[in-house]
Scaffold this motif. Structure first.
Motif, mmCIF file in Angstrom:
data_model
loop_
_atom_site.group_PDB
_atom_site.id
_atom_site.type_symbol
_atom_site.label_atom_id
_atom_site.label_comp_id
_atom_site.label_asym_id
_atom_site.label_seq_id
_atom_site.Cartn_x
_atom_site.Cartn_y
_atom_site.Cartn_z
ATOM 1 N N ALA A 7 28.665 40.437 44.633
ATOM 2 C CA ALA A 7 29.843 40.598 45.491
ATOM 3 C C ALA A 7 29.541 40.147 46.912
ATOM 4 O O ALA A 7 28.391 40.140 47.345
ATOM 5 C CB ALA A 7 30.298 42.059 45.515
ATOM 6 N N ARG A 46 41.434 40.066 35.860
ATOM 7 C CA ARG A 46 42.579 39.176 35.614
ATOM 8 C C ARG A 46 43.119 38.586 36.917
ATOM 9 O O ARG A 46 43.422 37.399 36.998
ATOM 10 C CB ARG A 46 43.673 39.978 34.869
ATOM 11 C CG ARG A 46 44.755 39.126 34.240
ATOM 12 C CD ARG A 46 46.032 39.111 35.042
ATOM 13 N NE ARG A 46 46.478 40.438 35.390
ATOM 14 C CZ ARG A 46 47.303 40.679 36.404
ATOM 15 N NH1 ARG A 46 47.743 39.691 37.175
ATOM 16 N NH2 ARG A 46 47.686 41.915 36.694
ATOM 17 N N ARG A 47 43.206 39.390 37.989
ATOM 18 C CA ARG A 47 43.783 38.858 39.230
ATOM 19 C C ARG A 47 42.862 37.816 39.862
ATOM 20 O O ARG A 47 43.329 36.776 40.345
ATOM 21 C CB ARG A 47 44.068 39.990 40.226
ATOM 22 C CG ARG A 47 45.342 40.749 39.889
ATOM 23 C CD ARG A 47 45.864 41.529 41.081
ATOM 24 N NE ARG A 47 45.083 42.714 41.338
ATOM 25 C CZ ARG A 47 45.365 43.912 40.853
ATOM 26 N NH1 ARG A 47 46.412 44.086 40.093
ATOM 27 N NH2 ARG A 47 44.605 44.949 41.129
ATOM 28 N N SER A 70 41.378 42.437 31.046
ATOM 29 C CA SER A 70 42.789 42.717 31.300
ATOM 30 C C SER A 70 43.293 43.657 30.218
ATOM 31 O O SER A 70 42.881 43.556 29.070
ATOM 32 C CB SER A 70 43.598 41.407 31.252
ATOM 33 O OG SER A 70 44.974 41.690 31.171
ATOM 34 N N ASP A 107 38.756 45.742 41.670
ATOM 35 C CA ASP A 107 39.038 46.700 40.576
ATOM 36 C C ASP A 107 37.946 46.640 39.519
ATOM 37 O O ASP A 107 37.502 47.667 39.006
ATOM 38 C CB ASP A 107 40.369 46.362 39.891
ATOM 39 C CG ASP A 107 41.561 46.952 40.613
ATOM 40 O OD1 ASP A 107 41.361 47.619 41.638
ATOM 41 O OD2 ASP A 107 42.684 46.724 40.131
ATOM 42 N N ILE A 108 37.535 45.424 39.191
ATOM 43 C CA ILE A 108 36.526 45.252 38.139
ATOM 44 C C ILE A 108 35.175 45.774 38.630
ATOM 45 O O ILE A 108 34.490 46.517 37.924
ATOM 46 C CB ILE A 108 36.437 43.760 37.743
ATOM 47 C CG1 ILE A 108 37.697 43.360 36.990
ATOM 48 C CG2 ILE A 108 35.172 43.463 36.945
ATOM 49 C CD1 ILE A 108 37.948 44.123 35.711
ATOM 50 N N ALA A 111 35.351 49.484 38.596
ATOM 51 C CA ALA A 111 35.388 50.053 37.236
ATOM 52 C C ALA A 111 33.967 50.118 36.660
ATOM 53 O O ALA A 111 33.563 51.124 36.076
ATOM 54 C CB ALA A 111 36.293 49.210 36.338
ATOM 55 N N LEU A 134 39.794 46.748 51.358
ATOM 56 C CA LEU A 134 39.107 47.030 50.093
ATOM 57 C C LEU A 134 37.677 47.502 50.337
ATOM 58 O O LEU A 134 37.040 47.134 51.311
ATOM 59 C CB LEU A 134 39.075 45.776 49.211
ATOM 60 C CG LEU A 134 40.421 45.311 48.660
ATOM 61 C CD1 LEU A 134 40.238 44.063 47.799
ATOM 62 C CD2 LEU A 134 41.098 46.402 47.854
HETATM 63 N N1 LIG Z 1 34.139 40.197 47.649
HETATM 64 C C1 LIG Z 1 33.951 39.615 46.474
HETATM 65 O O1 LIG Z 1 32.811 39.393 46.025
HETATM 66 C C2 LIG Z 1 35.145 39.241 45.659
HETATM 67 C C3 LIG Z 1 34.985 38.704 44.375
HETATM 68 C C4 LIG Z 1 36.129 38.407 43.639
HETATM 69 C C5 LIG Z 1 37.390 38.671 44.193
HETATM 70 N N2 LIG Z 1 37.484 39.193 45.442
HETATM 71 C C6 LIG Z 1 38.754 39.589 46.048
HETATM 72 O O2 LIG Z 1 39.233 40.701 45.289
HETATM 73 C C7 LIG Z 1 40.662 40.652 45.275
HETATM 74 C C8 LIG Z 1 41.086 40.682 43.818
HETATM 75 O O3 LIG Z 1 40.608 41.876 43.237
HETATM 76 P P1 LIG Z 1 41.599 42.918 42.551
HETATM 77 O O4 LIG Z 1 40.938 44.236 42.576
HETATM 78 O O5 LIG Z 1 42.953 42.788 43.157
HETATM 79 O O6 LIG Z 1 41.742 42.330 41.075
HETATM 80 P P2 LIG Z 1 40.675 42.053 39.896
HETATM 81 O O7 LIG Z 1 39.629 43.115 39.878
HETATM 82 O O8 LIG Z 1 40.251 40.639 39.946
HETATM 83 O O9 LIG Z 1 41.639 42.192 38.618
HETATM 84 C C9 LIG Z 1 42.332 43.381 38.419
HETATM 85 C C10 LIG Z 1 42.902 43.357 37.029
HETATM 86 O O10 LIG Z 1 41.830 43.442 36.082
HETATM 87 C C11 LIG Z 1 42.210 44.279 35.011
HETATM 88 N N3 LIG Z 1 41.402 45.485 35.051
HETATM 89 C C12 LIG Z 1 40.794 46.071 36.115
HETATM 90 N N4 LIG Z 1 40.118 47.160 35.734
HETATM 91 C C13 LIG Z 1 40.310 47.258 34.399
HETATM 92 C C14 LIG Z 1 39.850 48.175 33.419
HETATM 93 N N5 LIG Z 1 39.074 49.229 33.753
HETATM 94 N N6 LIG Z 1 40.221 47.990 32.133
HETATM 95 C C15 LIG Z 1 40.996 46.939 31.780
HETATM 96 N N7 LIG Z 1 41.468 46.033 32.666
HETATM 97 C C16 LIG Z 1 41.106 46.204 33.957
HETATM 98 C C17 LIG Z 1 43.684 44.570 35.215
HETATM 99 O O11 LIG Z 1 44.374 43.464 34.627
HETATM 100 P P3 LIG Z 1 45.841 43.618 33.939
HETATM 101 O O12 LIG Z 1 46.750 43.986 35.075
HETATM 102 O O13 LIG Z 1 46.097 42.267 33.372
HETATM 103 O O14 LIG Z 1 45.702 44.710 32.923
HETATM 104 C C18 LIG Z 1 43.807 44.535 36.723
HETATM 105 O O15 LIG Z 1 45.135 44.296 37.166
HETATM 106 C C19 LIG Z 1 41.078 39.400 45.989
HETATM 107 O O16 LIG Z 1 41.415 39.773 47.322
HETATM 108 C C20 LIG Z 1 39.827 38.533 45.991
HETATM 109 O O17 LIG Z 1 39.768 37.691 47.111
HETATM 110 C C21 LIG Z 1 36.385 39.467 46.183
#
Ligand SMILES: NC(=O)c1ccc[n+]([C@@H]2O[C@H](COP(=O)([O-])OP(=O)(O)OC[C@H]3O[C@@H](n4cnc5c(N)ncnc54)[C@H](OP(=O)(O)O)[C@@H]3O)[C@@H](O)[C@H]2O)c1
Length: 169
Positions: A7, A46-47, A70, A107-108, A111, A134
């Motif tokens: 990360a 997924r996002r 997802s 989120d991932i 989790a 975040l």
């Molecule tokens: N700092 C870093 O290293 C880094 C790395 C990557 C991204 N980012 C940033 O993080 C942000 C995106 O992260 P995010 O939290 O919004 O989304 P995310 O973690 O990429 O995706 C979230 C989606 O994953 C699924 N999900 C999450 N937890 C789950 C679980 N326990 N079981 C099943 N499905 C699960 C769900 O999909 P469904 O809705 O389809 O069920 C949820 O809507 C962006 O701002 C991006 O720029 C930062």
């Protein structure tokens, strides 16, 4: 199988949120590609996957296994879609991987941390201050603190510093 959470944090300690006006540094991206190639896989939410795809696709990862988590997404060619962190690890273990790379988003990452599924964290501190909200959390209910072991620390170039910790389960 070892799990590594990869990360990027901002210089003010937040979880970095990239966007068109604030893209990830090329040094951090290059390091991610190196880690993904070494692991032979990465696990993505997924996002974050959709952001990658809207930005032109996840890029050239060759034979790297991409595992998308997802609750609802339909099958995607070339990508393994699973419903939970545990299912992602089971899939990669059954394919014979020695390491699973957890690439985000928030989120991932949270989790996996909450479920105690992370062995090591690789944190890249980027030279940027972000006023967004975040965080990486473990579990506010059950963890007041957890000591970790520093395995390494190195500059990646471009002002990015990488910290590598063993968490210990
Ligand atoms: N700092 C870093 O290293 C880094 C790395 C990557 C991204 N980012 C940033 O993080 C942000 C995106 O992260 P995010 O939290 O919004 O989304 P995310 O973690 O990429 O995706 C979230 C989606 O994953 C699924 N999900 C999450 N937890 C789950 C679980 N326990 N079981 C099943 N499905 C699960 C769900 O999909 P469904 O809705 O389809 O069920 C949820 O809507 C962006 O701002 C991006 O720029 C930062």
């Amino acid at each position: 199988m070892k799990t590594i959470l990869w990360a990027t944090l901002t210089a003010n300690g937040n979880y970095a949120q990239s966007g068109p006006d604030n893209p990830p540094t090329k040094e951090a991206l290059a390091d991610f590609v190196t880690h993904a190639a070494a692991a032979g896989n990465f696990i993505v939410g997924r996002r974050t996957f959709e952001n990658l795809r809207n930005g032109g696709g996840p890029g050239s990862f060759g034979e790297v296994d991409i595992v998308l988590i997802s609750k609802h997404a339909a099958d995607i060619p070339g990508v393994k879609v699973v419903r939970s962190p545990q299912e992602a690890l089971t899939y990669l273990r059954q394919k014979g991987h020695q390491t699973a790379l957890i690439s985000g988003g928030a989120d991932i990452h949270n989790a996996f941390l909450e479920q105690g599924l992370v062995d090591e964290v690789v944190l890249n501190v980027a030279p940027v201050l972000e006023g967004k909200g975040l965080n990486l959390l473990i579990d506010r209910e059950h963890y007041r603190f957890k000591h970790v072991e520093l395995l390494g620390c190195r500059p990646l170039g471009g002002g990015v510093v990488q910290l590598h910790y063993a968490i210990g389960r």
